[in-house]
Design a protein around this motif. Structure first.
Motif, PDB file in Angstrom:
ATOM      1  N   ARG A  11      99.786 -31.419  43.050  1.00  0.00           N
ATOM      2  CA  ARG A  11     100.121 -32.574  42.214  1.00  0.00           C
ATOM      3  C   ARG A  11      99.672 -32.246  40.795  1.00  0.00           C
ATOM      4  NH1 ARG A  11      98.695 -38.195  44.585  1.00  0.00           N
ATOM      5  NH2 ARG A  11     100.132 -38.771  42.941  1.00  0.00           N
ATOM      6  N   LEU A  12      99.826 -33.187  39.879  1.00  0.00           N
ATOM      7  CA  LEU A  12      99.573 -32.856  38.476  1.00  0.00           C
ATOM      8  C   LEU A  12      98.128 -32.459  38.221  1.00  0.00           C
ATOM      9  CD1 LEU A  12      98.053 -35.364  36.758  1.00  0.00           C
ATOM     10  CD2 LEU A  12     100.259 -36.417  37.119  1.00  0.00           C
ATOM     11  N   VAL A  13      97.954 -31.560  37.257  1.00  0.00           N
ATOM     12  CA  VAL A  13      96.640 -31.087  36.843  1.00  0.00           C
ATOM     13  C   VAL A  13      96.093 -32.068  35.812  1.00  0.00           C
ATOM     14  CG1 VAL A  13      95.390 -29.215  35.705  1.00  0.00           C
ATOM     15  CG2 VAL A  13      97.232 -28.693  37.326  1.00  0.00           C
ATOM     16  N   ALA A  54      92.023 -38.359  43.989  1.00  0.00           N
ATOM     17  CA  ALA A  54      92.254 -37.490  42.835  1.00  0.00           C
ATOM     18  C   ALA A  54      90.949 -37.038  42.200  1.00  0.00           C
ATOM     19  CB  ALA A  54      93.100 -38.231  41.801  1.00  0.00           C
ATOM     20  N   VAL A  55      90.908 -35.782  41.778  1.00  0.00           N
ATOM     21  CA  VAL A  55      89.772 -35.241  41.033  1.00  0.00           C
ATOM     22  C   VAL A  55      90.191 -35.226  39.570  1.00  0.00           C
ATOM     23  CG1 VAL A  55      88.163 -33.326  40.795  1.00  0.00           C
ATOM     24  CG2 VAL A  55      89.136 -33.852  43.039  1.00  0.00           C
ATOM     25  N   VAL A  56      89.440 -35.930  38.736  1.00  0.00           N
ATOM     26  CA  VAL A  56      89.904 -36.184  37.367  1.00  0.00           C
ATOM     27  C   VAL A  56      89.141 -35.444  36.287  1.00  0.00           C
ATOM     28  CG1 VAL A  56      90.900 -38.416  37.980  1.00  0.00           C
ATOM     29  CG2 VAL A  56      88.531 -38.307  37.191  1.00  0.00           C
ATOM     30  N   ALA A  57      87.987 -34.853  36.616  1.00  0.00           N
ATOM     31  CA  ALA A  57      87.219 -34.135  35.604  1.00  0.00           C
ATOM     32  C   ALA A  57      86.289 -33.143  36.280  1.00  0.00           C
ATOM     33  CB  ALA A  57      86.405 -35.110  34.745  1.00  0.00           C
ATOM     34  N   ALA A  58      85.933 -32.099  35.535  1.00  0.00           N
ATOM     35  CA  ALA A  58      84.971 -31.117  36.033  1.00  0.00           C
ATOM     36  C   ALA A  58      84.230 -30.505  34.858  1.00  0.00           C
ATOM     37  CB  ALA A  58      85.673 -30.022  36.831  1.00  0.00           C
TER      38      ALA A  58
END
Length: 182
Positions: A11-13, A54-58
């Motif tokens: 899915r989108l980055v 969803a993973v939104v930041a790192a």
């Protein structure tokens, strides 16, 4: 020159961050994963799986050995940069975690989210150092000052707020602070 294409998310980055040494990139995606890519050569990415949304930041730790991720599943997770072991799960938010940041000394992690709270925890064991309802709407980003003494948070409420990292003392809205004078 030839472009390096890193493909594999389903899915989108959402976000991208370079490792401190510049040899790796971590990406986050709505597919619920973070992926660690080696930019020096070919090879499949290391896939960090475990978030439930969803993973939104790192963000990379300053020594490049660990990665912290933020997710809509209301958690942040601290991973070993080589994928070994089990990630440390940081809980406490009542809604999506929108941002994560390491302190310059690597000892603390700040995270903010849709529940309007700013949290700072010890990176070693996740013990909470600060919990503050700093904003009237989602915190979209939070970062440490370069000396690690302050955390600035930015929100959908159209304000930036400055908090003392050691004590959790709210300093002021950024708009009320003279330049260079915290």
């Amino acid at each position: 020159g030839k472009a390096l294409v890193l493909a594999g998310h389903e899915r989108l980055v959402v976000s991208v961050a370079w490792s401190p040494n510049g040899h790796r990139i971590v990406t986050t995606s709505r597919d619920g994963t973070a992926r660690v890519w080696n930019v020096d050569g070919p090879g499949a990415p290391l896939i960090l799986e475990g978030h439930l949304s969803a993973v939104v930041a790192a963000a990379w730790s300053p020594d490049g050995q660990r990665i912290v991720t933020a997710s809509r599943d209301k958690t942040a997770r601290v991973w070993n940069g080589d994928g070994s072991g089990v990630p440390q799960v940081l809980r406490g938010h009542e809604a999506a975690v929108q941002s994560v940041a390491w302190s310059p000394d690597g000892q603390s992690i700040a995270f903010g989210g849709a529940d309007t709270n700013l949290r700072v925890v010890k990176a070693s064991d996740g013990a909470q150092l600060i919990e503050q309802g700093a904003h009237a709407d989602w915190i979209l980003d939070a970062v440490f000052s370069t000396d690690g003494k302050y955390v600035v948070s930015g929100s959908r409420d159209q304000t930036l707020k400055l908090t003392e990292a050691g004590s959790g003392r709210f300093i002021d809205n950024i708009t009320n602070i003279s330049p260079g004078v915290p």
